[in-house]
Design a protein around this motif. Structure first.
Motif, short mmCIF file in Angstrom:
data_model
loop_
_atom_site.label_atom_id
_atom_site.label_comp_id
_atom_site.label_asym_id
_atom_site.label_seq_id
_atom_site.Cartn_x
_atom_site.Cartn_y
_atom_site.Cartn_z
N LYS A 115 0.80 -1.22 0.00
CA LYS A 115 0.00 0.00 0.00
C LYS A 115 0.83 1.27 0.00
O LYS A 115 0.45 2.26 -0.61
CB LYS A 115 -0.94 0.00 1.22
N ILE A 116 1.97 1.26 0.72
CA ILE A 116 2.74 2.50 0.81
C ILE A 116 3.43 2.77 -0.52
O ILE A 116 3.69 1.87 -1.31
CB ILE A 116 3.77 2.46 1.96
N SER A 117 3.73 4.02 -0.77
CA SER A 117 4.36 4.41 -2.02
C SER A 117 5.81 3.93 -2.08
O SER A 117 6.42 3.64 -1.04
CB SER A 117 4.33 5.93 -2.18
N GLU A 118 6.35 3.87 -3.28
CA GLU A 118 7.75 3.46 -3.44
C GLU A 118 8.67 4.44 -2.72
O GLU A 118 9.67 4.05 -2.11
CB GLU A 118 8.11 3.38 -4.91
N THR A 119 8.32 5.73 -2.77
CA THR A 119 9.13 6.76 -2.10
C THR A 119 9.17 6.51 -0.60
O THR A 119 10.23 6.57 0.03
CB THR A 119 8.55 8.16 -2.37
N ASP A 120 8.00 6.22 -0.01
CA ASP A 120 7.95 5.96 1.44
C ASP A 120 8.68 4.67 1.79
O ASP A 120 9.34 4.58 2.82
CB ASP A 120 6.49 5.86 1.91
N LEU A 121 8.56 3.67 0.92
CA LEU A 121 9.24 2.40 1.16
C LEU A 121 10.75 2.61 1.23
O LEU A 121 11.43 2.14 2.15
CB LEU A 121 8.90 1.41 0.05
N LEU A 122 11.29 3.33 0.25
CA LEU A 122 12.73 3.58 0.22
C LEU A 122 13.17 4.48 1.37
O LEU A 122 14.28 4.35 1.88
CB LEU A 122 13.12 4.20 -1.13
N SER A 123 12.29 5.39 1.77
CA SER A 123 12.61 6.27 2.89
C SER A 123 12.69 5.49 4.19
O SER A 123 13.62 5.68 4.99
CB SER A 123 11.55 7.37 2.99
#
Length: 210
Positions: A115-123
């Protein structure tokens, strides 16, 4: 003294509920339903008595009781973090932060990762080891022990990988792996290029497919 109506007065007139935490000019403001005014005499032995006397009757005692009943839940800290995040960013950003926090520190799930965005995942996983791996090998299917104990070197050996799987300490995308014959395929990939491997409770590895 204020000579014009305050925001609290206007809100109360509009039948809205108002609250305040640590704002000195709120002392004696009758329009605030829940009020904890700021007391500047830091360290004075009578500060607690003064704060309770000036705050909404019973409010401090109620908050302290709730906090003491479940200190491990960090209710006061969580409520403060929620309020600040929404004020500075948005409700959507707050929800994203909660989901990311659950993945890293709580009971996150594979669904939450998706569900979380790729940006949030990498962060969230910015500081964890990142390992590049061939997407074609995952597409063909690869045994989990071979993947973790040989190909990616997440474990020093396949024997160590087997031992940890037997002990229930291996997770892929927050899902516990208990089958040493499990085949990792593209169905285990999130955001079309990531596999989150976890060794024990706190050791994360982000496998990035290339």
């Amino acid at each position: 003294d204020f000579k014009v109506p305050t925001l609290w007065d206007i809100a109360a007139k509009a039948k809205l509920t108002t609250a305040n935490v640590h704002w000195p000019t709120s002392v004696g403001a009758n329009a605030i339903k829940w009020n904890i005014p700021q007391i500047w005499r830091t360290g004075h032995p009578d500060d607690e008595k003064l704060l309770k006397a000036l705050a909404t009757p019973g409010l401090i005692e109620s908050l302290e009781a709730e906090h003491q009943k479940a200190m491990h839940l960090r209710l006061l800290q969580k409520e403060l973090a929620r309020d600040i995040t929404i004020r500075v960013h948005s409700q959507k950003d707050y929800q994203a932060a909660i989901e990311a926090s659950e993945i890293l520190f709580g009971s996150g799930t594979t669904e939450g990762l998706q569900k979380i965005s790729e940006t949030d995942l990498l962060s969230v996983f910015e500081g964890v080891p990142q390992i590049s791996f061939s997407k074609s090998e995952i597409d063909a299917g690869i045994n989990i022990v071979e993947l973790l104990g040989e190909k990616t070197k997440i474990f020093p050996s396949k024997g160590e990988a087997r031992k940890m799987i037997q002990g229930g300490g291996v997770f892929l995308n927050k899902e516990k792996m208990l089958d040493m014959e499990y085949i990792v395929t593209l169905k285990n990939v999130i955001k079309e290029k990531y596999i989150l491997a976890q060794k024990g409770k706190k050791n994360y590895f982000l496998i990035i497919l290339t």
